[in-house]
Scaffold this motif. Structure first.
Motif, PDB file in Angstrom:
ATOM      1  N   VAL A 113      -1.157  21.953 -46.276  1.00  0.00           N
ATOM      2  CA  VAL A 113      -2.390  22.378 -46.921  1.00  0.00           C
ATOM      3  C   VAL A 113      -2.102  23.604 -47.790  1.00  0.00           C
ATOM      4  CG1 VAL A 113      -4.779  23.089 -46.549  1.00  0.00           C
ATOM      5  CG2 VAL A 113      -3.695  21.526 -44.923  1.00  0.00           C
ATOM      6  N   LYS A 114      -2.301  23.461 -49.085  1.00  0.00           N
ATOM      7  CA  LYS A 114      -2.068  24.541 -50.055  1.00  0.00           C
ATOM      8  C   LYS A 114      -0.652  25.104 -49.943  1.00  0.00           C
ATOM      9  CE  LYS A 114      -6.914  25.819 -50.407  1.00  0.00           C
ATOM     10  NZ  LYS A 114      -7.934  26.856 -50.232  1.00  0.00           N
ATOM     11  N   VAL A 115       0.343  24.229 -49.957  1.00  0.00           N
ATOM     12  CA  VAL A 115       1.747  24.624 -49.862  1.00  0.00           C
ATOM     13  C   VAL A 115       2.210  25.149 -51.216  1.00  0.00           C
ATOM     14  CG1 VAL A 115       4.083  23.852 -49.318  1.00  0.00           C
ATOM     15  CG2 VAL A 115       2.129  22.852 -48.109  1.00  0.00           C
ATOM     16  N   ASP A 116       2.894  26.325 -51.201  1.00  0.00           N
ATOM     17  CA  ASP A 116       3.407  26.864 -52.458  1.00  0.00           C
ATOM     18  C   ASP A 116       4.894  26.531 -52.620  1.00  0.00           C
ATOM     19  OD1 ASP A 116       4.964  28.792 -51.099  1.00  0.00           O
ATOM     20  OD2 ASP A 116       3.736  30.483 -51.727  1.00  0.00           O
ATOM     21  N   ARG A 117       5.496  27.034 -53.674  1.00  0.00           N
ATOM     22  CA  ARG A 117       6.886  26.708 -54.013  1.00  0.00           C
ATOM     23  C   ARG A 117       7.919  27.307 -53.065  1.00  0.00           C
ATOM     24  NH1 ARG A 117       7.134  24.326 -59.092  1.00  0.00           N
ATOM     25  NH2 ARG A 117       5.221  24.577 -60.292  1.00  0.00           N
ATOM     26  N   GLU A 118       7.475  28.137 -52.113  1.00  0.00           N
ATOM     27  CA  GLU A 118       8.396  28.709 -51.128  1.00  0.00           C
ATOM     28  C   GLU A 118       7.970  28.372 -49.697  1.00  0.00           C
ATOM     29  OE1 GLU A 118       8.729  32.905 -52.168  1.00  0.00           O
ATOM     30  OE2 GLU A 118      10.326  32.415 -53.594  1.00  0.00           O
ATOM     31  N   THR A 119       7.153  27.366 -49.529  1.00  0.00           N
ATOM     32  CA  THR A 119       6.701  26.780 -48.257  1.00  0.00           C
ATOM     33  C   THR A 119       5.578  27.530 -47.559  1.00  0.00           C
ATOM     34  OG1 THR A 119       8.301  27.792 -46.717  1.00  0.00           O
ATOM     35  CG2 THR A 119       8.998  25.766 -47.841  1.00  0.00           C
ATOM     36  N   ARG A 120       5.000  28.535 -48.194  1.00  0.00           N
ATOM     37  CA  ARG A 120       3.828  29.168 -47.584  1.00  0.00           C
ATOM     38  C   ARG A 120       2.677  28.166 -47.628  1.00  0.00           C
ATOM     39  NH1 ARG A 120       5.941  32.589 -51.159  1.00  0.00           N
ATOM     40  NH2 ARG A 120       7.116  34.309 -50.262  1.00  0.00           N
ATOM     41  N   CYS A 121       1.696  28.370 -46.753  1.00  0.00           N
ATOM     42  CA  CYS A 121       0.575  27.429 -46.692  1.00  0.00           C
ATOM     43  C   CYS A 121      -0.739  28.174 -46.485  1.00  0.00           C
ATOM     44  CB  CYS A 121       0.802  26.419 -45.577  1.00  0.00           C
ATOM     45  SG  CYS A 121       0.764  27.139 -43.905  1.00  0.00           S
ATOM     46  N   LYS A 122      -1.788  27.413 -46.343  1.00  0.00           N
ATOM     47  CA  LYS A 122      -3.125  27.961 -46.088  1.00  0.00           C
ATOM     48  C   LYS A 122      -3.146  28.841 -44.838  1.00  0.00           C
ATOM     49  CE  LYS A 122      -7.440  26.106 -44.223  1.00  0.00           C
ATOM     50  NZ  LYS A 122      -8.185  24.880 -43.932  1.00  0.00           N
ATOM     51  N   HIS A 123      -2.358  28.482 -43.837  1.00  0.00           N
ATOM     52  CA  HIS A 123      -2.398  29.150 -42.538  1.00  0.00           C
ATOM     53  C   HIS A 123      -1.469  30.356 -42.432  1.00  0.00           C
ATOM     54  CE1 HIS A 123      -3.174  24.779 -42.080  1.00  0.00           C
ATOM     55  NE2 HIS A 123      -4.297  25.267 -41.586  1.00  0.00           N
ATOM     56  N   TYR A 124      -0.320  30.288 -43.092  1.00  0.00           N
ATOM     57  CA  TYR A 124       0.690  31.340 -43.016  1.00  0.00           C
ATOM     58  C   TYR A 124       1.196  31.616 -44.426  1.00  0.00           C
ATOM     59  CZ  TYR A 124       0.495  30.372 -38.054  1.00  0.00           C
ATOM     60  OH  TYR A 124       0.049  30.207 -36.769  1.00  0.00           O
ATOM     61  N   SER A 125       0.826  32.789 -44.952  1.00  0.00           N
ATOM     62  CA  SER A 125       1.111  33.036 -46.367  1.00  0.00           C
ATOM     63  C   SER A 125       1.651  34.436 -46.663  1.00  0.00           C
ATOM     64  CB  SER A 125      -0.152  32.783 -47.185  1.00  0.00           C
ATOM     65  OG  SER A 125      -1.208  33.621 -46.727  1.00  0.00           O
ATOM     66  N   THR A 126       2.317  35.054 -45.689  1.00  0.00           N
ATOM     67  CA  THR A 126       2.912  36.360 -45.960  1.00  0.00           C
ATOM     68  C   THR A 126       4.227  36.180 -46.724  1.00  0.00           C
ATOM     69  OG1 THR A 126       4.306  36.541 -43.978  1.00  0.00           O
ATOM     70  CG2 THR A 126       1.983  37.215 -43.765  1.00  0.00           C
ATOM     71  N   GLU A 127       4.779  37.266 -47.198  1.00  0.00           N
ATOM     72  CA  GLU A 127       6.053  37.240 -47.927  1.00  0.00           C
ATOM     73  C   GLU A 127       7.157  36.588 -47.092  1.00  0.00           C
ATOM     74  OE1 GLU A 127       8.801  37.644 -50.897  1.00  0.00           O
ATOM     75  OE2 GLU A 127       6.630  37.954 -51.035  1.00  0.00           O
ATOM     76  N   LYS A 128       7.091  36.715 -45.758  1.00  0.00           N
ATOM     77  CA  LYS A 128       8.145  36.195 -44.884  1.00  0.00           C
ATOM     78  C   LYS A 128       7.879  34.779 -44.381  1.00  0.00           C
ATOM     79  CE  LYS A 128       9.799  40.680 -43.394  1.00  0.00           C
ATOM     80  NZ  LYS A 128      10.149  41.517 -42.247  1.00  0.00           N
ATOM     81  N   ASP A 129       6.768  34.184 -44.733  1.00  0.00           N
ATOM     82  CA  ASP A 129       6.461  32.811 -44.292  1.00  0.00           C
ATOM     83  C   ASP A 129       7.103  31.811 -45.256  1.00  0.00           C
ATOM     84  OD1 ASP A 129       4.927  33.360 -41.944  1.00  0.00           O
ATOM     85  OD2 ASP A 129       3.293  34.020 -43.249  1.00  0.00           O
ATOM     86  N   VAL A 130       8.431  31.742 -45.186  1.00  0.00           N
ATOM     87  CA  VAL A 130       9.184  30.930 -46.142  1.00  0.00           C
ATOM     88  C   VAL A 130      10.122  29.934 -45.462  1.00  0.00           C
ATOM     89  CG1 VAL A 130       9.011  32.521 -48.081  1.00  0.00           C
ATOM     90  CG2 VAL A 130      10.856  32.820 -46.421  1.00  0.00           C
ATOM     91  N   ILE A 131       9.612  29.249 -44.457  1.00  0.00           N
ATOM     92  CA  ILE A 131      10.359  28.130 -43.875  1.00  0.00           C
ATOM     93  C   ILE A 131       9.404  26.959 -43.703  1.00  0.00           C
ATOM     94  CG2 ILE A 131      12.023  29.552 -42.604  1.00  0.00           C
ATOM     95  CD1 ILE A 131      10.249  28.145 -40.114  1.00  0.00           C
ATOM     96  N   ALA A 132       9.986  25.779 -43.682  1.00  0.00           N
ATOM     97  CA  ALA A 132       9.252  24.577 -43.304  1.00  0.00           C
ATOM     98  C   ALA A 132      10.047  23.925 -42.181  1.00  0.00           C
ATOM     99  CB  ALA A 132       9.102  23.630 -44.481  1.00  0.00           C
ATOM    100  N   ILE A 133       9.348  23.235 -41.310  1.00  0.00           N
ATOM    101  CA  ILE A 133       9.963  22.597 -40.151  1.00  0.00           C
ATOM    102  C   ILE A 133       9.808  21.096 -40.273  1.00  0.00           C
ATOM    103  CG2 ILE A 133       9.873  22.389 -37.632  1.00  0.00           C
ATOM    104  CD1 ILE A 133       8.451  25.297 -37.925  1.00  0.00           C
ATOM    105  N   LYS A 134      10.922  20.389 -40.112  1.00  0.00           N
ATOM    106  CA  LYS A 134      10.878  18.924 -40.120  1.00  0.00           C
ATOM    107  C   LYS A 134      10.375  18.482 -38.753  1.00  0.00           C
ATOM    108  CE  LYS A 134      14.232  16.570 -41.982  1.00  0.00           C
ATOM    109  NZ  LYS A 134      15.580  15.959 -42.161  1.00  0.00           N
ATOM    110  N   PHE A 135       9.270  17.780 -38.741  1.00  0.00           N
ATOM    111  CA  PHE A 135       8.706  17.323 -37.474  1.00  0.00           C
ATOM    112  C   PHE A 135       9.437  16.072 -37.010  1.00  0.00           C
ATOM    113  CE2 PHE A 135       5.681  20.461 -38.288  1.00  0.00           C
ATOM    114  CZ  PHE A 135       4.914  20.660 -37.146  1.00  0.00           C
TER     115      PHE A 135
END
Length: 109
Positions: free
Chosen positions: A11-33
């Protein structure tokens, strides 16, 4: 959203993997489910977008590449991620150390 050539759902994913729920400068990972072999920025995105329940990665699967650095696009194994002290071993980007609080939602305890 495509991040460094890898599709990341959510939801609202940006170009560095931030999203609607976690969007700080350090929220730059995505997890493969494990359940759908799909990257999401967080468990909340998976809950909102996926049509199934999440399945955690078993300990004997922690050598699998399942973490995407949103800064450089490097895929890390689960063990590399857990042992990186919240810093990408490739580009040295800082990750949100608070993500450890959610490991049980992604990885077998």
């Amino acid at each position: 959203m495509v991040v460094h050539g890898t599709k990341v759902e959510g939801v609202k994913v940006d170009r560095e993997t931030r999203c609607k729920h976690y969007s700080t400068e350090k929220d730059v990972i995505a997890i493969k489910f494990k359940c759908c072999d799909t990257y999401y920025p967080c468990y909340k995105c998976h809950e909102e977008v996926a049509d199934h329940d999440a399945i955690v990665w078993a300990k004997d699967e922690w050598q699998s590449k399942a973490i995407l650095c949103g800064k450089c696009g490097t895929e890390l194994t689960i063990l590399q991620y857990m042992n990186c002290q919240a810093t990408c071993p490739h580009c040295e980007a800082s990750f949100n150390s608070g993500c450890q609080l959610h490991y049980h939602l992604y990885f077998e305890g």
